[in-house]
Write a protein that holds these residues in place. Structure first.
Motif, short mmCIF file in Angstrom:
data_model
loop_
_atom_site.label_atom_id
_atom_site.label_comp_id
_atom_site.label_asym_id
_atom_site.label_seq_id
_atom_site.Cartn_x
_atom_site.Cartn_y
_atom_site.Cartn_z
N SER A 310 1.00 -1.20 -0.39
CA SER A 310 -0.01 -0.20 0.55
C SER A 310 0.92 1.24 -0.05
N VAL A 311 1.99 1.17 0.05
CA VAL A 311 2.87 1.96 0.06
C VAL A 311 3.31 1.57 -0.74
N GLY A 312 4.64 3.13 -1.27
CA GLY A 312 6.43 2.65 -2.45
C GLY A 312 5.52 2.05 -4.05
N GLY A 313 6.39 1.77 -4.63
CA GLY A 313 5.68 1.38 -6.58
C GLY A 313 7.15 0.57 -7.09
N ALA A 314 6.72 0.62 -7.74
CA ALA A 314 7.77 -0.63 -8.77
C ALA A 314 7.95 0.07 -9.97
N HIS A 315 9.49 -0.36 -10.83
CA HIS A 315 9.65 0.04 -11.90
C HIS A 315 8.92 -0.34 -13.10
N CYS A 316 7.90 0.24 -14.02
CA CYS A 316 7.61 -0.05 -15.28
C CYS A 316 8.27 -1.50 -15.64
N VAL A 317 9.60 -1.48 -15.53
CA VAL A 317 9.69 -3.09 -15.82
C VAL A 317 8.60 -4.27 -15.20
N ALA A 318 8.71 -3.98 -14.04
CA ALA A 318 8.42 -4.88 -13.02
C ALA A 318 6.80 -5.99 -13.96
N PHE A 319 6.97 -4.80 -14.22
CA PHE A 319 4.63 -5.30 -14.92
C PHE A 319 4.78 -5.12 -15.79
N SER A 320 5.59 -4.59 -17.14
CA SER A 320 4.89 -3.88 -18.06
C SER A 320 4.61 -5.14 -19.18
N ASN A 321 4.96 -6.56 -18.60
CA ASN A 321 4.94 -7.37 -19.32
C ASN A 321 3.38 -7.40 -19.50
N ARG A 322 2.58 -7.11 -18.61
CA ARG A 322 0.73 -7.33 -18.48
C ARG A 322 0.37 -6.34 -19.18
N LEU A 323 0.76 -5.37 -19.29
CA LEU A 323 0.35 -4.20 -20.30
C LEU A 323 0.51 -4.52 -21.75
N TYR A 324 1.72 -5.34 -22.49
CA TYR A 324 1.82 -5.60 -23.89
C TYR A 324 2.37 -6.93 -23.95
N ASN A 325 1.45 -7.04 -25.36
CA ASN A 325 2.07 -8.64 -25.81
C ASN A 325 1.80 -9.68 -24.81
N PHE A 326 0.63 -9.63 -23.77
CA PHE A 326 0.47 -10.35 -22.73
C PHE A 326 0.73 -11.89 -23.34
N SER A 327 -0.30 -12.15 -24.26
CA SER A 327 -0.71 -13.43 -24.53
C SER A 327 -1.24 -13.36 -26.17
N ALA A 328 -1.17 -14.69 -26.57
CA ALA A 328 -0.99 -14.98 -27.94
C ALA A 328 -2.84 -14.25 -28.33
N THR A 329 -3.83 -14.21 -26.85
CA THR A 329 -5.10 -14.18 -27.79
C THR A 329 -5.29 -12.33 -26.66
N ALA A 330 -4.43 -11.93 -25.66
CA ALA A 330 -5.16 -10.31 -25.58
C ALA A 330 -3.61 -9.86 -25.40
N GLU A 331 -3.62 -8.62 -25.50
CA GLU A 331 -2.89 -7.82 -25.63
C GLU A 331 -2.23 -6.98 -24.36
N GLN A 332 -3.16 -6.85 -23.55
CA GLN A 332 -2.96 -6.78 -21.82
C GLN A 332 -3.51 -8.01 -21.07
N ASP A 333 -3.16 -8.02 -19.71
CA ASP A 333 -3.26 -9.33 -18.84
C ASP A 333 -4.99 -8.74 -18.72
N PRO A 334 -5.84 -9.41 -18.65
CA PRO A 334 -7.36 -9.34 -18.50
C PRO A 334 -7.92 -8.95 -16.61
N ALA A 335 -6.82 -9.45 -16.49
CA ALA A 335 -7.35 -9.29 -14.75
C ALA A 335 -7.05 -8.08 -14.17
N MET A 336 -6.52 -7.09 -15.30
CA MET A 336 -6.17 -5.95 -14.86
C MET A 336 -7.16 -4.98 -15.85
N ASP A 337 -8.02 -4.13 -13.94
CA ASP A 337 -9.10 -3.42 -14.99
C ASP A 337 -8.18 -2.57 -15.96
N ALA A 338 -9.77 -2.13 -17.31
CA ALA A 338 -8.61 -1.71 -18.45
C ALA A 338 -8.95 -0.02 -18.35
#
Length: 463
Positions: A310-338
């Motif tokens: 609930s405090v702090g943060g993370a650099h983009c590299v730690a989660f960018s895989n959820r935003l781009y080319n997530f899978s063959a069927t989804a550009e981003q992680d469907p578990a993440m709010d659009a």
């Protein structure tokens, strides 16, 4: 596992694949049989119907390169330490382990060998859980609140002043100190503070999991310098870090809690130990549960400690895989709010080069209360706003999800449990007593007169 039924040799590779995610098998001396150590059984809840020839299967897995598979003895000695058996009568098993008892008891169609293996695995799992708990309790009994009352009465006050002074100009330092404590305290010996050791091996700081992301080192230096002026060679760096993390949590909104002290400082710091000792941003709940279980923590305690995000943060590299080319069927992680994902993409555009990755910003775990320890982390998870994959994964696990929901509904309960878990974290694999470790005079270096232990492998054992 996963609702599967296994019917014989044709499914053996599937069986072993599933077991490997929950168990680690370590070879003991060949003449003494085999030691099977389950480091994680929390996810083990099988409708196992049959495993053909279990001892042969284990032997083939254990000795894959043998021309003739050795016979595993019918009676396998688990080589458990004496304190395990003292702990068993008072042991309360996690709810998940009880599923194994039920599975074994209900397995009326199983042959004797299958039941023997299942019961054996259950006993070892119980013993492993008990042993970790016993080790933590024994360590806790050697630490005590007010440890420096007679030798350095103002020790905790001096640390608090250093933390408070930095927090006044940079409230984000609270998250940095809590993270620094966590990264050290899967073995609380201040090894993460070392810049170098006499061995010359790369230290924990140099690991990619630490490196430039560590914050608060200068606060520890300031506190230690003041302590050396007031009470030379008295207060360990490991205790300074534990006090500082507590003070950081208090400045971030929690009630101040008592911290037992008496830790000693380690003299070994190895970057190679870090990858297996810290959770990855991409970890599944099973991965995280296994890691925490090895240190004596329950799944519930793991979820409670995750609330530090609930405090702090993370650099983009730690989660960018959820935003781009997530899978063959989804550009981003469907578990993440659009909407949340779209916002993150503006903060973390897809980098064109490695240099661009280094320039990307750090993103708050919780942009609403980024410097306050509260239950907003759990509220965000319920709406698909967990920043890391390992955070949002908690909502895909039935048991973890239930804990997330309870913590979100009861902030005071979470705060109490978090403080208790932080104290327990400070008891993991600590050095105590005059014969263990040292009291460093500079947290970045071992003392000049240090004898570094030598670990050399020889036939039949370790020196």
């Amino acid at each position: 596992f996963s609702g599967k039924s296994y019917t014989g040799d044709n499914d053996i590779f599937s069986i072993l694949s599933d077991i490997s995610r929950n168990c680690t098998f370590n070879k003991h001396e060949r003449s003494s049989g085999i030691k099977v150590e389950l480091v994680h059984l929390f996810s083990l809840s099988p409708p196992l119907t049959q495993i053909a020839e279990p001892r042969r299967i284990l032997a083939e897995w254990y000795f894959p390169n043998e021309e003739k598979t050795p016979e595993i003895p019918n009676k396998i000695s688990p080589f458990l330490p004496p304190q395990t058996f003292r702990a068993l009568p008072n042991l309360i098993l996690p709810e998940e382990s009880a599923a194994v008892v039920v599975a074994a008891a209900a397995a009326v169609t199983m042959n004797k060998d299958v039941l023997t293996v299942l019961v054996f695995l259950l006993v070892v799992a119980i013993a492993r859980h008990a042993t970790a708990s016993v080790e933590l309790r024994e360590t806790a009994s050697r630490l005590r609140v007010g440890y420096y009352n007679s030798t350095c009465p103002k020790a905790e006050e001096i640390v608090r002043e250093a933390v408070t002074a930095r927090h006044a100009v940079d409230p984000t330092i609270a998250a940095g100190l809590i993270r620094l404590y966590f990264h050290d305290c899967f073995g609380c010996d201040a090894s993460i503070l070392l810049d170098e050791t006499p061995s010359g091996d790369p230290v924990e700081k140099s690991s990619s999991a630490n490196g430039f992301t560590l914050r608060g080192l200068d606060v520890i230096d300031a506190a230690k310098s003041a302590l050396e002026s007031a009470c030379p060679a008295t207060v360990s760096c490991a205790d300074v870090l534990a006090f500082a993390a507590r003070d950081a949590a208090a400045l971030a909104g929690l009630r101040r809690y008592a911290v037992p002290a008496g830790r000693r400082d380690g003299v070994v710091s190895l970057a190679s130990d870090v990858p297996s000792g810290l959770p990855s941003p991409a970890y599944s709940v099973d991965n995280m549960t296994a890691l925490f279980a090895r240190k004596g923590f329950s799944p519930a305690e793991m979820v409670v400690l995750a609330g530090a995000h609930s405090v702090g943060g993370a650099h983009c590299v730690a989660f960018s895989n959820r935003l781009y080319n997530f899978s063959a069927t989804a550009e981003q992680d469907p578990a993440m709010d659009a909407t949340y994902a779209a916002h993150l993409r503006t903060l973390c555009p897809l980098p064109a080069t490695l240099a661009d990755v280094a320039k990307q910003p750090k993103v708050d775990f919780d942009p609403r209360t980024a410097t306050t320890l509260d239950t907003s982390y759990y509220v965000g998870l319920q709406t698909g706003r967990g920043l890391l994959a390992s955070d949002q994964a908690l909502m895909r696990d039935r048991r973890a999800r239930a804990i997330v929901q309870r913590m979100a509904q009861d902030p005071r309960k979470w705060a109490r449990k978090f403080a208790k878990a932080m104290v327990k974290l400070g008891e993991v694999e600590v050095l105590v007593g005059d014969k263990e470790g040292q009291i460093r005079t500079d947290c970045r270096f071992v003392n000049a007169d240090t004898d570094i232990p030598f670990f050399g492998i020889i036939p039949g054992g370790i020196l």
